[in-house]
Design an enzyme around this catalytic site. Sequence first.
Site, mmCIF file in Angstrom:
data_model
loop_
_atom_site.group_PDB
_atom_site.id
_atom_site.type_symbol
_atom_site.label_atom_id
_atom_site.label_comp_id
_atom_site.label_asym_id
_atom_site.label_seq_id
_atom_site.Cartn_x
_atom_site.Cartn_y
_atom_site.Cartn_z
ATOM 1 N N HIS A 1 92.654 79.905 97.145
ATOM 2 C CA HIS A 1 92.037 80.917 98.016
ATOM 3 C C HIS A 1 93.098 81.594 98.888
ATOM 4 O O HIS A 1 93.090 82.812 99.067
ATOM 5 C CB HIS A 1 90.993 80.291 98.947
ATOM 6 C CG HIS A 1 89.629 80.151 98.343
ATOM 7 N ND1 HIS A 1 88.916 81.214 97.826
ATOM 8 C CD2 HIS A 1 88.825 79.069 98.199
ATOM 9 C CE1 HIS A 1 87.743 80.780 97.383
ATOM 10 N NE2 HIS A 1 87.664 79.484 97.590
ATOM 11 N N GLY B 1 84.888 72.331 101.234
ATOM 12 C CA GLY B 1 86.142 72.959 101.641
ATOM 13 C C GLY B 1 85.904 74.408 102.001
ATOM 14 O O GLY B 1 84.951 75.025 101.521
ATOM 15 N N HIS C 1 92.000 74.029 94.859
ATOM 16 C CA HIS C 1 91.017 75.119 94.930
ATOM 17 C C HIS C 1 91.216 75.929 96.220
ATOM 18 O O HIS C 1 91.233 77.158 96.197
ATOM 19 C CB HIS C 1 89.615 74.494 94.866
ATOM 20 C CG HIS C 1 88.469 75.452 95.023
ATOM 21 N ND1 HIS C 1 87.502 75.620 94.054
ATOM 22 C CD2 HIS C 1 88.118 76.276 96.044
ATOM 23 C CE1 HIS C 1 86.616 76.519 94.473
ATOM 24 N NE2 HIS C 1 86.963 76.931 95.676
ATOM 25 N N GLU C 2 91.398 75.215 97.336
ATOM 26 C CA GLU C 2 91.539 75.911 98.628
ATOM 27 C C GLU C 2 92.884 76.638 98.723
ATOM 28 O O GLU C 2 92.952 77.741 99.270
ATOM 29 C CB GLU C 2 91.363 74.928 99.792
ATOM 30 C CG GLU C 2 90.014 74.218 99.843
ATOM 31 C CD GLU C 2 88.817 75.139 99.751
ATOM 32 O OE1 GLU C 2 88.886 76.279 100.231
ATOM 33 O OE2 GLU C 2 87.803 74.717 99.163
ATOM 34 N N GLN D 1 88.217 82.999 103.039
ATOM 35 C CA GLN D 1 86.785 83.160 102.768
ATOM 36 C C GLN D 1 86.000 83.680 103.969
ATOM 37 O O GLN D 1 84.881 84.154 103.815
ATOM 38 C CB GLN D 1 86.179 81.815 102.328
ATOM 39 C CG GLN D 1 86.704 81.328 100.991
ATOM 40 C CD GLN D 1 86.137 79.970 100.659
ATOM 41 O OE1 GLN D 1 86.694 78.949 101.044
ATOM 42 N NE2 GLN D 1 85.009 79.939 99.970
ATOM 43 N N CYS E 1 81.915 77.025 94.653
ATOM 44 C CA CYS E 1 82.614 77.656 95.771
ATOM 45 C C CYS E 1 81.594 78.363 96.652
ATOM 46 O O CYS E 1 80.684 79.018 96.147
ATOM 47 C CB CYS E 1 83.614 78.669 95.218
ATOM 48 S SG CYS E 1 84.526 79.557 96.487
ATOM 49 N N LEU E 2 81.768 78.232 97.958
ATOM 50 C CA LEU E 2 80.841 78.894 98.885
ATOM 51 C C LEU E 2 80.901 80.417 98.746
ATOM 52 O O LEU E 2 79.947 81.095 99.119
ATOM 53 C CB LEU E 2 81.162 78.492 100.335
ATOM 54 C CG LEU E 2 80.945 77.010 100.668
ATOM 55 C CD1 LEU E 2 81.385 76.713 102.086
ATOM 56 C CD2 LEU E 2 79.480 76.624 100.464
#
Length: 167
Positions: free
Chosen positions: A137, A46, A133-134, A51, A91-92
């Site tokens: 963000h 994701g 999670h997204e 991000q 997470c990226l």
Amino acid sequence: MALLKILHYPDERLHKIASPIEQVTAVTRRLIRDMAETMYAAPGVGLAATQVDVHEQIFVADVSEERNQLRVFINPKIIASSGTEECEEGCLSVPGVYENVVRSEKITVQALDEQGAAFTLEADGFLAVCIQHEIDHLHGKVFVEHLSRLKQSRIRAKIKKRQRETL
Ligand code: NI
């Protein structure tokens, strides 16, 4: 298409609140294509616009094993949720850190797709975790902020140490 630069925690820009998209345009769709390419290249499951330092309510996700089921969410809103479950997340924007987070087990999300069409999706399992999670963000929240303060400061110390080592 282009690979986008992913911000890394604790970058302050990860805490900006994303604005809703008023109209899905060709520019929006190009951003979505670049975000998808960036997510697949990372690789990740994701990626939220926050991000990549674009503060609009968009995220892409693909939790399939074959990596061929791209989902696009614009202006996502969770309209119902039930149960709780704990799942290990990464997470990226926080490379190398994996921690358990407690979230809702089942959710119903409303959003627009890349054509601007509204849809409603019921999700559970890993997809539900990923969507929550997204959406975090887009609200300026990184998953580690669900953890205790002690754990968060340990993670920041680990990241600083790693940054020093790679300089
Ligand atoms: Ni993330």
